[in-house]
Design a protein around this motif. Sequence first.
Motif, PDB file in Angstrom:
ATOM      1  N   VAL A 263       0.831  -1.216   0.000  1.00 34.99           N
ATOM      2  CA  VAL A 263       0.000   0.000   0.000  1.00 34.99           C
ATOM      3  C   VAL A 263       0.864   1.266   0.000  1.00 34.99           C
ATOM      4  CG1 VAL A 263      -1.955  -1.149   1.139  1.00 34.99           C
ATOM      5  CG2 VAL A 263      -0.358   0.205   2.506  1.00 34.99           C
ATOM      6  N   LEU A 264       0.268   2.318  -0.522  1.00 39.46           N
ATOM      7  CA  LEU A 264       0.950   3.609  -0.599  1.00 39.46           C
ATOM      8  C   LEU A 264       0.214   4.599   0.294  1.00 39.46           C
ATOM      9  CD1 LEU A 264       2.814   5.787  -1.934  1.00 39.46           C
ATOM     10  CD2 LEU A 264       1.103   5.962  -3.744  1.00 39.46           C
ATOM     11  N   ILE A 265       0.884   5.073   1.317  1.00 43.05           N
ATOM     12  CA  ILE A 265       0.299   6.066   2.213  1.00 43.05           C
ATOM     13  C   ILE A 265       1.044   7.371   1.956  1.00 43.05           C
ATOM     14  CG2 ILE A 265      -0.212   6.685   4.608  1.00 43.05           C
ATOM     15  CD1 ILE A 265      -1.638   4.099   3.656  1.00 43.05           C
ATOM     16  N   MET A 275      -8.065   6.108   6.978  1.00 45.97           N
ATOM     17  CA  MET A 275      -7.036   7.044   6.536  1.00 45.97           C
ATOM     18  C   MET A 275      -7.698   8.369   6.204  1.00 45.97           C
ATOM     19  SD  MET A 275      -4.408   6.880   3.367  1.00 45.97           S
ATOM     20  CE  MET A 275      -3.825   8.364   2.569  1.00 45.97           C
ATOM     21  N   HIS A 277      -7.060  11.764   4.265  1.00 46.31           N
ATOM     22  CA  HIS A 277      -6.147  12.366   3.299  1.00 46.31           C
ATOM     23  C   HIS A 277      -5.960  13.829   3.673  1.00 46.31           C
ATOM     24  CE1 HIS A 277      -4.315  13.496  -0.509  1.00 46.31           C
ATOM     25  NE2 HIS A 277      -4.130  12.204  -0.720  1.00 46.31           N
ATOM     26  N   TRP A 280      -7.035  16.301   0.542  1.00 46.43           N
ATOM     27  CA  TRP A 280      -8.449  16.278   0.147  1.00 46.43           C
ATOM     28  C   TRP A 280      -9.393  16.318   1.344  1.00 46.43           C
ATOM     29  CZ3 TRP A 280      -7.173  11.441  -3.231  1.00 46.43           C
ATOM     30  CH2 TRP A 280      -6.385  11.846  -4.307  1.00 46.43           C
ATOM     31  N   THR A 282     -10.477  13.874   3.022  1.00 45.35           N
ATOM     32  CA  THR A 282     -11.420  12.748   2.959  1.00 45.35           C
ATOM     33  C   THR A 282     -10.960  11.621   3.879  1.00 45.35           C
ATOM     34  OG1 THR A 282     -11.760  13.278   0.660  1.00 45.35           O
ATOM     35  CG2 THR A 282     -12.439  11.083   1.358  1.00 45.35           C
ATOM     36  N   VAL A 283     -11.931  10.979   4.520  1.00 44.98           N
ATOM     37  CA  VAL A 283     -11.602   9.812   5.346  1.00 44.98           C
ATOM     38  C   VAL A 283     -12.080   8.561   4.609  1.00 44.98           C
ATOM     39  CG1 VAL A 283     -11.964   8.667   7.564  1.00 44.98           C
ATOM     40  CG2 VAL A 283     -11.806  11.153   7.461  1.00 44.98           C
ATOM     41  N   ALA A 284     -11.188   7.619   4.414  1.00 46.65           N
ATOM     42  CA  ALA A 284     -11.535   6.375   3.721  1.00 46.65           C
ATOM     43  C   ALA A 284     -11.333   5.194   4.661  1.00 46.65           C
ATOM     44  CB  ALA A 284     -10.675   6.211   2.474  1.00 46.65           C
ATOM     45  N   ASP A 285     -12.202   4.217   4.507  1.00 48.55           N
ATOM     46  CA  ASP A 285     -12.118   3.005   5.329  1.00 48.55           C
ATOM     47  C   ASP A 285     -11.270   1.980   4.572  1.00 48.55           C
ATOM     48  OD1 ASP A 285     -12.483   0.898   7.011  1.00 48.55           O
ATOM     49  OD2 ASP A 285     -14.676   0.883   6.908  1.00 48.55           O
ATOM     50  N   LEU A 286     -10.110   1.688   5.100  1.00 50.38           N
ATOM     51  CA  LEU A 286      -9.187   0.774   4.422  1.00 50.38           C
ATOM     52  C   LEU A 286      -9.540  -0.691   4.664  1.00 50.38           C
ATOM     53  CD1 LEU A 286      -5.759   2.426   5.413  1.00 50.38           C
ATOM     54  CD2 LEU A 286      -7.131   2.899   3.395  1.00 50.38           C
TER      55      LEU A 286
ATOM     56  N   PRO B  84     -14.820  10.785  -3.192  1.00 51.68           N
ATOM     57  CA  PRO B  84     -13.482  11.059  -2.652  1.00 51.68           C
ATOM     58  C   PRO B  84     -12.896   9.873  -1.896  1.00 51.68           C
ATOM     59  CG  PRO B  84     -14.985  12.865  -2.167  1.00 51.68           C
ATOM     60  CD  PRO B  84     -15.814  11.770  -2.735  1.00 51.68           C
ATOM     61  N   ALA B  85     -13.763   9.132  -1.203  1.00 47.79           N
ATOM     62  CA  ALA B  85     -13.255   7.975  -0.442  1.00 47.79           C
ATOM     63  C   ALA B  85     -12.703   6.905  -1.389  1.00 47.79           C
ATOM     64  CB  ALA B  85     -14.348   7.401   0.439  1.00 47.79           C
ATOM     65  N   VAL B  88      -9.309   7.970  -2.600  1.00 51.26           N
ATOM     66  CA  VAL B  88      -8.245   7.710  -1.618  1.00 51.26           C
ATOM     67  C   VAL B  88      -7.858   6.232  -1.654  1.00 51.26           C
ATOM     68  CG1 VAL B  88      -7.673   7.674   0.856  1.00 51.26           C
ATOM     69  CG2 VAL B  88      -8.887   9.634  -0.097  1.00 51.26           C
ATOM     70  N   LEU B  89      -8.876   5.357  -1.707  1.00 53.78           N
ATOM     71  CA  LEU B  89      -8.575   3.919  -1.714  1.00 53.78           C
ATOM     72  C   LEU B  89      -7.784   3.521  -2.959  1.00 53.78           C
ATOM     73  CD1 LEU B  89     -11.905   2.430  -0.341  1.00 53.78           C
ATOM     74  CD2 LEU B  89      -9.694   2.469   0.803  1.00 53.78           C
ATOM     75  N   GLU B  91      -5.771   5.445  -4.613  1.00 48.62           N
ATOM     76  CA  GLU B  91      -4.397   5.948  -4.411  1.00 48.62           C
ATOM     77  C   GLU B  91      -3.605   4.981  -3.528  1.00 48.62           C
ATOM     78  OE1 GLU B  91      -2.862   8.880  -5.387  1.00 48.62           O
ATOM     79  OE2 GLU B  91      -4.567   9.697  -6.505  1.00 48.62           O
ATOM     80  N   VAL B  92      -4.247   4.500  -2.489  1.00 47.83           N
ATOM     81  CA  VAL B  92      -3.563   3.605  -1.543  1.00 47.83           C
ATOM     82  C   VAL B  92      -3.125   2.310  -2.246  1.00 47.83           C
ATOM     83  CG1 VAL B  92      -3.912   2.203   0.547  1.00 47.83           C
ATOM     84  CG2 VAL B  92      -4.633   4.586   0.523  1.00 47.83           C
ATOM     85  N   THR B  93      -3.945   1.858  -3.218  1.00 49.86           N
ATOM     86  CA  THR B  93      -3.589   0.625  -3.940  1.00 49.86           C
ATOM     87  C   THR B  93      -2.571   0.861  -5.056  1.00 49.86           C
ATOM     88  OG1 THR B  93      -5.388   0.952  -5.492  1.00 49.86           O
ATOM     89  CG2 THR B  93      -5.866  -0.411  -3.568  1.00 49.86           C
ATOM     90  N   ARG B  94      -2.224   2.102  -5.309  1.00 53.20           N
ATOM     91  CA  ARG B  94      -1.279   2.511  -6.366  1.00 53.20           C
ATOM     92  C   ARG B  94      -1.837   2.333  -7.773  1.00 53.20           C
ATOM     93  NH1 ARG B  94       4.374   2.334  -3.991  1.00 53.20           N
ATOM     94  NH2 ARG B  94       4.157   1.250  -2.018  1.00 53.20           N
TER      95      ARG B  94
END
Lengths: 338, 134
Positions: A263-265, A275, A277, A280, A282-286, B84-85, B88-89, B91-94
């Motif tokens: 993963v890329l943080i 997470m 961001h 942005w 924004t909160v995302a559920d990983l 947007p969520a 972000v996801l 981006e996290v996965t590249r």
Amino acid sequence: MELGAFVVVPGGEDLTAIREAQPHDEAAFRNARPPYTSRVPIVGNDVLQSWMDRIRKLGVQSLWLTSGRRDGTVTRAELAAFARQGVERLLVIKLNSYAEMDLTDLLHFHCENGNPATEAHDARGQLGVFLLDQLALRTSGGENGLTLASKDCERKPYQFSGYAKRILAARERQELVGDALTGACAMRPFGKEIGEQVWIGEGVKLASSARIIGPTYIGAHTIVRAGATIGPFASVERDCVVDCGVTVERSTVLPHTYLAPGVLIRDGVVDGGFMEHLVWGTVADLQPAGLGYRLPKCELPSQSPSKTGTNATSQGISSGWNFGSCSAASTPWLQVQL
Amino acid sequence: MLRRIDTVAPGAAVNLLPFPCASCSGRPSQRKGLLSALRVANSPVVVDLSGCPSLNHEDIDLLLECMAQVAGRDIQVIFVAGSPANRVLLEVTRIPSLVPVFNSVKEALDYSGIAIHKEVNDQGMNQSQEFGSA
């Protein structure tokens, strides 16, 4: 004049956790808790401890600690209780900011101006630091005593021009991390500097193929697996597992977080399975995508039998704290001997 | 399911495909449809995730399969995050390092239109250069 100190930890944190100097209580292992409570360490440092050090320099022997609401509101009843106990002047700190403030200077300002209440501001507004005289403690009306008192403070606030950051806002929190790593503020990473602007806590396990690019901090007992890249401007707090090939850049990973392989943080604050961001907002559920989650207590690297030491002492949080009993059964306060 | 949208470039078109998220009813058949549409596509494909409130591991799996369907062919695939969520996801996965990702269909179409335009202009340039050299 008897000076008392009262620190309010916003967010309704469990006082047991505060007593045991464990920023993460049992509930913290669920993702439901609000992110970045004021007790979550910043490059290994406890912000409460930094305020306690400043209070100690004022000559105050003990302080009262309470777990307030999310916004750190203090009620009239709480303030009146101090007046009844004979406290003539009270320093109140809502633990929502880190400020390198000379409290003696604040006290001088308060005495010179003769106001019943003084509030500290910086260029961006309130810092959550108040000095209240007995008059203000007694006359604060309504449900929200401190807010009303702060209206008096607005007449002549104490203007603080030094270093300050709001630690409950993700972006400012990350700015504080960057400043601590580069020496732009007085806070220093809690660990050993193993390279140029690279700090690690005790018991950290770094794979030989992991790349650490300063300025970076890796907290105690964190495991960084093969091919991972941490930094620049990254902080991975204690008890995290950063799996193979992960990249963490300009970001903070809060304690007890697992990051899945690859993963890329970037520009984010990760707290367990969430997470935010920083650009942005924004909160995302990983978690549903299997990209990250909060480690259960039994899987924490520091719980492994091969490790030594305990979390609290290794972070330097609990040493020197002497907790007294609650002031009254109905008020969940904790007296801390400084 | 497969929608053809004419872009600003004359003669060029973009296929807009909705992404069936894991919570959708009838996902297996929609999934099949999406992958077969990608296999036969001969112009840029926009995969729209707007209908997915959040992505889980099966969704990420399917996105990777989408990329695999066009791999090795001269077909561009573009993802529309939709929220947007989701962005972000991704981006996290590249995934954005391999496939262009946009926030909205409009942005994606603008991008693919420009890309196609550029391609046409580049070809035109080459021709005129050839003519000039001749």
